[in-house]
Design an enzyme around this catalytic site. Sequence first.
Site, PDB file in Angstrom:
ATOM      1  CB  CYS A 174      50.915  37.127  32.392  1.00 13.14           C
ATOM      2  SG  CYS A 174      51.357  36.310  33.915  1.00 13.14           S
TER       3      CYS A 174
ATOM      4  CB  ILE B 253      39.421  35.529  27.485  1.00 11.59           C
ATOM      5  CG1 ILE B 253      38.242  34.604  27.801  1.00 11.59           C
ATOM      6  CG2 ILE B 253      39.290  36.898  28.181  1.00 11.59           C
ATOM      7  CD1 ILE B 253      36.876  35.153  27.594  1.00 11.59           C
TER       8      ILE B 253
ATOM      9  NE  ARG C  29      46.209  43.878  32.149  1.00 10.07           N
ATOM     10  CZ  ARG C  29      46.482  44.721  31.162  1.00 10.07           C
ATOM     11  NH1 ARG C  29      47.704  45.057  30.893  1.00 10.07           N
ATOM     12  NH2 ARG C  29      45.532  45.195  30.426  1.00 10.07           N
TER      13      ARG C  29
ATOM     14  NE  ARG D  16      46.294  40.797  30.470  1.00  8.12           N
ATOM     15  CZ  ARG D  16      46.593  40.318  31.660  1.00  8.12           C
ATOM     16  NH1 ARG D  16      47.822  39.949  31.944  1.00  8.12           N
ATOM     17  NH2 ARG D  16      45.666  40.185  32.595  1.00  8.12           N
ATOM     18  N   PRO D  17      44.790  45.647  26.130  1.00 12.51           N
ATOM     19  CG  PRO D  17      43.142  46.167  24.543  1.00 12.51           C
ATOM     20  CD  PRO D  17      43.985  45.028  25.057  1.00 12.51           C
ATOM     21  CB  ILE D  18      43.661  49.711  30.068  1.00 15.62           C
ATOM     22  CG1 ILE D  18      44.608  50.849  29.699  1.00 15.62           C
ATOM     23  CG2 ILE D  18      44.410  48.587  30.738  1.00 15.62           C
ATOM     24  CD1 ILE D  18      45.125  51.607  30.928  1.00 15.62           C
ATOM     25  CG  ASP D  19      40.071  49.527  24.616  1.00 22.71           C
ATOM     26  OD1 ASP D  19      40.637  48.562  25.166  1.00 22.71           O
ATOM     27  OD2 ASP D  19      39.097  49.377  23.857  1.00 22.71           O
TER      28      ASP D  19
ATOM     29  CG  ASP E  26      42.581  33.219  35.056  1.00 20.97           C
ATOM     30  OD1 ASP E  26      43.613  33.825  35.302  1.00 20.97           O
ATOM     31  OD2 ASP E  26      41.539  33.782  34.683  1.00 20.97           O
TER      32      ASP E  26
ATOM     33  NE  ARG F 126      52.841  38.277  38.194  1.00 20.95           N
ATOM     34  CZ  ARG F 126      52.594  39.061  37.180  1.00 20.95           C
ATOM     35  NH1 ARG F 126      53.286  38.955  36.077  1.00 20.95           N
ATOM     36  NH2 ARG F 126      51.657  39.958  37.249  1.00 20.95           N
TER      37      ARG F 126
ATOM     38  CE  LYS G 179      47.338  37.032  39.694  1.00 19.26           C
ATOM     39  NZ  LYS G 179      46.253  37.512  38.815  1.00 19.26           N
ATOM     40  CG  ASN G 180      42.356  37.357  39.203  1.00 20.93           C
ATOM     41  OD1 ASN G 180      43.563  37.613  39.298  1.00 20.93           O
ATOM     42  ND2 ASN G 180      41.850  36.682  38.189  1.00 20.93           N
TER      43      ASN G 180
HETATM   44  C1  UD1 Z   1      41.316  39.622  34.840  1.00 27.27           C
HETATM   45  C2  UD1 Z   1      42.167  38.723  35.680  1.00 27.27           C
HETATM   46  C3  UD1 Z   1      42.713  37.577  34.835  1.00 27.27           C
HETATM   47  C4  UD1 Z   1      41.583  36.854  34.138  1.00 27.27           C
HETATM   48  C5  UD1 Z   1      40.714  37.836  33.365  1.00 27.27           C
HETATM   49  C6  UD1 Z   1      39.491  37.172  32.765  1.00 27.27           C
HETATM   50  C7  UD1 Z   1      43.062  40.221  37.338  1.00 27.27           C
HETATM   51  C8  UD1 Z   1      44.229  40.998  37.809  1.00 27.27           C
HETATM   52  N1  UD1 Z   1      43.262  39.492  36.232  1.00 27.27           N
HETATM   53  O1  UD1 Z   1      42.194  40.191  33.871  1.00 27.27           O
HETATM   54  O2  UD1 Z   1      43.402  36.667  35.682  1.00 27.27           O
HETATM   55  O3  UD1 Z   1      42.137  35.935  33.231  1.00 27.27           O
HETATM   56  O4  UD1 Z   1      40.271  38.879  34.243  1.00 27.27           O
HETATM   57  O5  UD1 Z   1      38.763  36.518  33.755  1.00 27.27           O
HETATM   58  O6  UD1 Z   1      42.000  40.218  37.936  1.00 27.27           O
HETATM   59  N2  UD1 Z   1      40.097  44.080  27.113  1.00 27.27           N
HETATM   60  C9  UD1 Z   1      40.100  45.115  26.208  1.00 27.27           C
HETATM   61  N3  UD1 Z   1      40.075  46.398  26.680  1.00 27.27           N
HETATM   62  C10 UD1 Z   1      40.064  46.673  28.026  1.00 27.27           C
HETATM   63  C11 UD1 Z   1      40.062  45.603  28.927  1.00 27.27           C
HETATM   64  C12 UD1 Z   1      40.091  44.313  28.446  1.00 27.27           C
HETATM   65  O7  UD1 Z   1      40.113  44.906  25.008  1.00 27.27           O
HETATM   66  O8  UD1 Z   1      40.042  47.861  28.376  1.00 27.27           O
HETATM   67  C13 UD1 Z   1      40.159  42.700  26.613  1.00 27.27           C
HETATM   68  C14 UD1 Z   1      41.457  41.996  27.050  1.00 27.27           C
HETATM   69  O9  UD1 Z   1      42.520  42.281  26.198  1.00 27.27           O
HETATM   70  C15 UD1 Z   1      41.044  40.551  27.024  1.00 27.27           C
HETATM   71  C16 UD1 Z   1      39.578  40.618  27.480  1.00 27.27           C
HETATM   72  O10 UD1 Z   1      39.142  41.947  27.228  1.00 27.27           O
HETATM   73  O11 UD1 Z   1      41.093  40.054  25.726  1.00 27.27           O
HETATM   74  C17 UD1 Z   1      39.381  40.279  28.947  1.00 27.27           C
HETATM   75  O12 UD1 Z   1      40.069  41.169  29.756  1.00 27.27           O
HETATM   76  P1  UD1 Z   1      39.663  41.478  31.253  1.00 27.27           P
HETATM   77  O13 UD1 Z   1      38.426  40.736  31.641  1.00 27.27           O
HETATM   78  O14 UD1 Z   1      39.713  42.948  31.452  1.00 27.27           O
HETATM   79  O15 UD1 Z   1      40.857  40.830  32.012  1.00 27.27           O
HETATM   80  P2  UD1 Z   1      41.790  41.473  33.060  1.00 27.27           P
HETATM   81  O16 UD1 Z   1      40.995  42.368  33.974  1.00 27.27           O
HETATM   82  O17 UD1 Z   1      43.017  41.992  32.382  1.00 27.27           O
END
Ligand code: UD1
Length: 417
Positions: A116, A326, A92, A121-124, A304, A396, A22-23
């Site tokens: 989910c 995480i 996401r 889950r910020p995208i900063d 996961d 999903r 999936k990812n």
């Molecule tokens: C991806 C996977 C998810 C998996 C995760 C960790 C997808 C669609 N989803 O999620 O299934 O559980 O990797 O292996 O591929 N964070 C920030 N700022 C950011 C980005 C992330 O603070 O800009 C934090 C998140 O809130 C979280 C941590 O970093 O606490 C990990 O996030 P990240 O590795 O980015 O996970 P996703 O890409 O959302």
Amino acid sequence: MEKIVIDGKHTLSGKITIGGAKNSTVALIPAALLADGVSTIKNVPNITDRDALFDIVKELDCEIVQKGKEIKIDTKNLTNKTISQELSVRLRASYYFMGVLLGKYKHVEIYFPGGCNIGQRPIDLHLKGFKAMGAKVTKNKHKYMLDAEELHGANINLTFASVGATINIMYAASLANGVTTINNAAKEVEIINVADYLNKMGAKVAGAGTSTIVIEGVKKLHGTDIEVIPDRIEAGTYILMGALLGDNLVVDGIIPEHNKALFDKLSEMGVKFTLGRRSVTINRCKNLKPVNVTTEVYPGFPTDLGQPMSVLLTQANGTCIMEETIFENRVGHYPYLQKMGANIELNGSVATIHGKSKLIGTDINATDLRGGSALILAGLIAEGTTTIRDIDYILRGYENIIHKLSSVGAKIRLEEI
Ligand code: UD1
């Protein structure tokens, strides 16, 4: 609307074949838009996150042809429009269109990504990377606008090894001027799958799978083909089922090294399994030793699989600690495990699980994707009948889960509500 109904305590034997990850899939489909021309993506799993991405790709006027597990995406009519809110919030991974469209057009308009509810889950970190490459980010209520006169290479230090930020920066950097270095990059195997795809398109990405990724920007990318790697999380979920209910259950089509952290934990608990080149045969363990599990970035124990793993821990002979590090909110399934009879104390993201508990079937709700699969696992080992609602979360990310489990002896079905 449908619910899942499970009659528990049936042995699982036979073979389950694992689908594409999936990812990886949710990153590879948007990436096809970086290329000019036709891309072929093979081994695409039949999950609803895939369908949500198809709708976005179509909204941007690309053509998609699907034949079984193979899809072709033609970008000849691609138009860089605002991705609607209705589609962005369905998953996401809609955030991957940011890096792709910014790289290709230097301009993107997209609504907040959905997904989910497992934490803030910020995208900063994604945005920090884009800004370092010269993009201006404007946020207006629920919409992001990203613009760049020119995207240039940059030295980007991620304060957390984020999977999404690493991939998104790779996309924008592939079509930027100059060299981008991502330090503290995520090392998940799905990132290697994505980098292979980009390189086959003509990109210059080096170091994927390590914590330093270097991307030399190119002017154009062309259509090519890529195969989605096996889903290590789907595999891990069925492997855990095998540890509880397997009678020579074969989980096939896996890459065993990708599940090393899980296999190490299972060995520590006393579970017996035999690894093949692309499969594992696993048997139920009646005397599970207690262990502590902490989720970590790859190659550590995957976040996961933390929720499904917690169900196995309810069956260990003694006290186990399951710590999620995480995502702060990957704990929605615990109240339902407690309702089924598990003895669990939850303190933030740390669960103290006292085994061994007898689980009893009851009515429960999926609260997120992996929490939902954990509840299926609980239903399979519970006495009596378990009914799970809000199963859209599960569909999903797990392809044909009802069929796969029924074919190895589980008594599981969908019923209309
Ligand atoms: C991806 C996977 C998810 C998996 C995760 C960790 C997808 C669609 N989803 O999620 O299934 O559980 O990797 O292996 O591929 N964070 C920030 N700022 C950011 C980005 C992330 O603070 O800009 C934090 C998140 O809130 C979280 C941590 O970093 O606490 C990990 O996030 P990240 O590795 O980015 O996970 P996703 O890409 O959302």
